[in-house]
Motif scaffolding. Structure first.
Motif, PDB file in Angstrom:
ATOM      1  N   LEU A 161       1.115  -1.060   0.146  1.00  0.00           N
ATOM      2  CA  LEU A 161       0.179  -0.115  -0.091  1.00  0.00           C
ATOM      3  C   LEU A 161       1.327   1.294  -0.165  1.00  0.00           C
ATOM      4  N   GLN A 162       2.099   1.513   0.638  1.00  0.00           N
ATOM      5  CA  GLN A 162       3.004   2.718   1.471  1.00  0.00           C
ATOM      6  C   GLN A 162       3.493   2.678  -0.516  1.00  0.00           C
ATOM      7  N   GLN A 163       4.049   1.515  -1.098  1.00  0.00           N
ATOM      8  CA  GLN A 163       4.721   2.354  -2.053  1.00  0.00           C
ATOM      9  C   GLN A 163       3.358   1.818  -3.376  1.00  0.00           C
ATOM     10  N   GLN A 164       2.299   2.672  -3.234  1.00  0.00           N
ATOM     11  CA  GLN A 164       1.417   2.532  -4.146  1.00  0.00           C
ATOM     12  C   GLN A 164       1.567   1.893  -5.142  1.00  0.00           C
ATOM     13  N   LEU A 165       1.272  -0.021  -4.970  1.00  0.00           N
ATOM     14  CA  LEU A 165       1.329  -0.947  -6.009  1.00  0.00           C
ATOM     15  C   LEU A 165       0.056  -1.557  -5.621  1.00  0.00           C
ATOM     16  N   VAL A 166      -0.918  -1.212  -4.963  1.00  0.00           N
ATOM     17  CA  VAL A 166      -2.434  -2.032  -5.353  1.00  0.00           C
ATOM     18  C   VAL A 166      -3.694  -0.800  -6.025  1.00  0.00           C
ATOM     19  N   ASP A 167      -3.988  -1.903  -6.283  1.00  0.00           N
ATOM     20  CA  ASP A 167      -5.634  -1.823  -7.402  1.00  0.00           C
ATOM     21  C   ASP A 167      -6.287  -1.707  -6.555  1.00  0.00           C
TER      22      ASP A 167
END
Ligand code: NAP
Ligand code: ZN
Length: 373
Positions: A161-167
């Protein structure tokens, strides 16, 4: 580089814990929700967990319903989704159920971890440290994974989530308290990008509530994150609403602040104005003094124009003048109406980042099918 669609799935207590500290796994979900999880598993290409979850819970991570497994096989898929484990240390019990149930398994680890791990899986070392972007690319390219379900634990969820990898986040809230500060939390401390997530669904399942969220915060500079794809899809949908024209493109645009707040949207020939462009229509709805413009992203189905006859300032200039420094588009402007249009060049010369995401070019072109060239 392409990544699979990443779906985080977790159940959490009312006070935000994933488990208690007892030797047995705490059952947070209801029976009907376990069945829903089974259904989601049956719908994905791979299921991923961190080594902490394998050590704590000794999970199998199977599709339990024979009907769902049969449906997968009938659809030409493997009976079970690929099981993916992540460990830096390689300290994994080779007798854990994870390695001996279901279908194929892969362990992503470090070079050091690969030397230590003696497990029945395809062991993939990713270097001295493990990079999530690389892991997702590998799953996509080498394993053909298009949909990935991440089932914890908190360490893994927090990083993704912190690395903005979640859809998408699928969170189940269970009506009980853990109350033990030593217990694992769902999301740990650290820098989360952006503000509020978008709530896309809530569903009561017996006594638990499923909440589905999507992150909204744009990426930075030339880094495209799942939320960028979401907003670009919205821009393409807006393009489809334009009153048709034989002499101009149908385009949609959305202006989004760094925290994921939508500031405005617009489309070509909106509200009876026969010449207004999408980016122009959207920006006209934002107060020019809004301080959020400086960190905002403009999503436009078509590259912003560099020259136009109908107004003194082209959209590339309007965007720069508004203070916006990031533009995401699906389709470079063809020579249909203007020779050698280079809105991206104008934007870049003005100090803005322009990102082209060609996977949406088809949807951006769709409402313009009737135009020549
Ligand atoms: N309620 C739920 O929905 C749910 C779901 C799953 C789990 N859980 C609970 O969550 C708890 C486990 O959570 P957790 O946070 O301790 O563990 P976790 O997230 O499952 O696993 C953490 C481990 O994964 C590996 N890892 C994570 N990020 C890594 C990276 N960037 N590079 C390399 N390795 C990485 C490391 O393994 P190494 O230490 O081997 O290097 C790390 O210690 C358990 O109590 C379990 O019951 C609850
Ligand atoms: Zn324009």
């Amino acid at each position: 580089m392409p990544h699979p669609y990443v779906l985080l799935s977790a159940a959490v207590s009312l006070d935000g814990y994933l488990d208690d500290t007892g030797p047995e796994r705490l059952l947070l979900s209801s029976p009907a929700d376990f069945d829903r999880v089974d259904e989601v598993r049956a719908s994905v290409d791979a299921v991923l967990v961190g080594a902490g979850t394998i050590r704590a819970d000794n999970p199998r991570l199977l599709v339990y319903s024979p009907e769902r497994r049969a449906a997968r096989v009938a659809a030409g898929l493997a009976e079970y989704p690929l099981k993916v484990a992540v460990s830096a240390s390689g300290e994994l019990d080779p007798r854990a159920r994870f390695w001996h149930t279901g279908g194929e398994k892969v362990l992503y680890t470090t070079d050091e971890g690969a030397r230590r791990a003696g497990v029945a899986a395809d062991v993939v070392p990713l270097g001295a440290v493990l990079d999530w972007g690389l892991l997702l690319e590998h799953l996509y390219d080498v394993r053909g994974v298009r949909r990935l379900m991440v089932e914890g634990g908190g360490t893994v969820h927090t990083q993704l989530l912190q690395q903005q990898l979640v859809d998408e986040v699928q969170l189940v809230l269970a009506p009980l308290f853990v109350g033990d500060p030593e217990a694992p939390r769902l999301f740990g401390p650290g820098a989360y990008q952006g503000g509020r997530l978008r709530l896309v669904e809530t569903r009561a399942i017996e006594d638990v509530v499923l909440m589905r969220y999507e992150p909204t915060a744009p990426g930075t500079a030339d880094r495209v994150v799942p939320a960028d794809r979401h907003w670009l899809r919205r821009a393409c949908e807006l393009a489809a609403q334009c009153p048709p024209s034989r002499t101009a493109f149908s385009v949609g645009a959305v202006v989004v602040a760094a925290d994921g707040t939508e500031l405005a949207r617009g489309y070509s020939r909106e509200a009876g104005d026969p010449v207004v462009h999408a980016e122009e229509a959207a920006l006209a709805k934002v107060d020019p003094a809004d301080p959020r413009l400086a960190g905002a992203t403009v999503y436009s189905s078509l590259e912003p124009c560099a020259r136009r006859a109908s107004r003194p300032r082209p959209c590339a200039r309007l965007i720069l003048d508004a203070g916006v420094r990031r533009v995401v588009t699906a389709w470079r402007e063809p020579d249909t109406f203007v020779e050698g249009a280079d809105g991206a060049g104008v934007l870049a010369a003005g100090g803005a980042e322009v990102v082209v995401v060609p996977e949406y070019e088809g949807s951006a072109k769709e409402p313009n099918r009737h135009l020549p060239g």
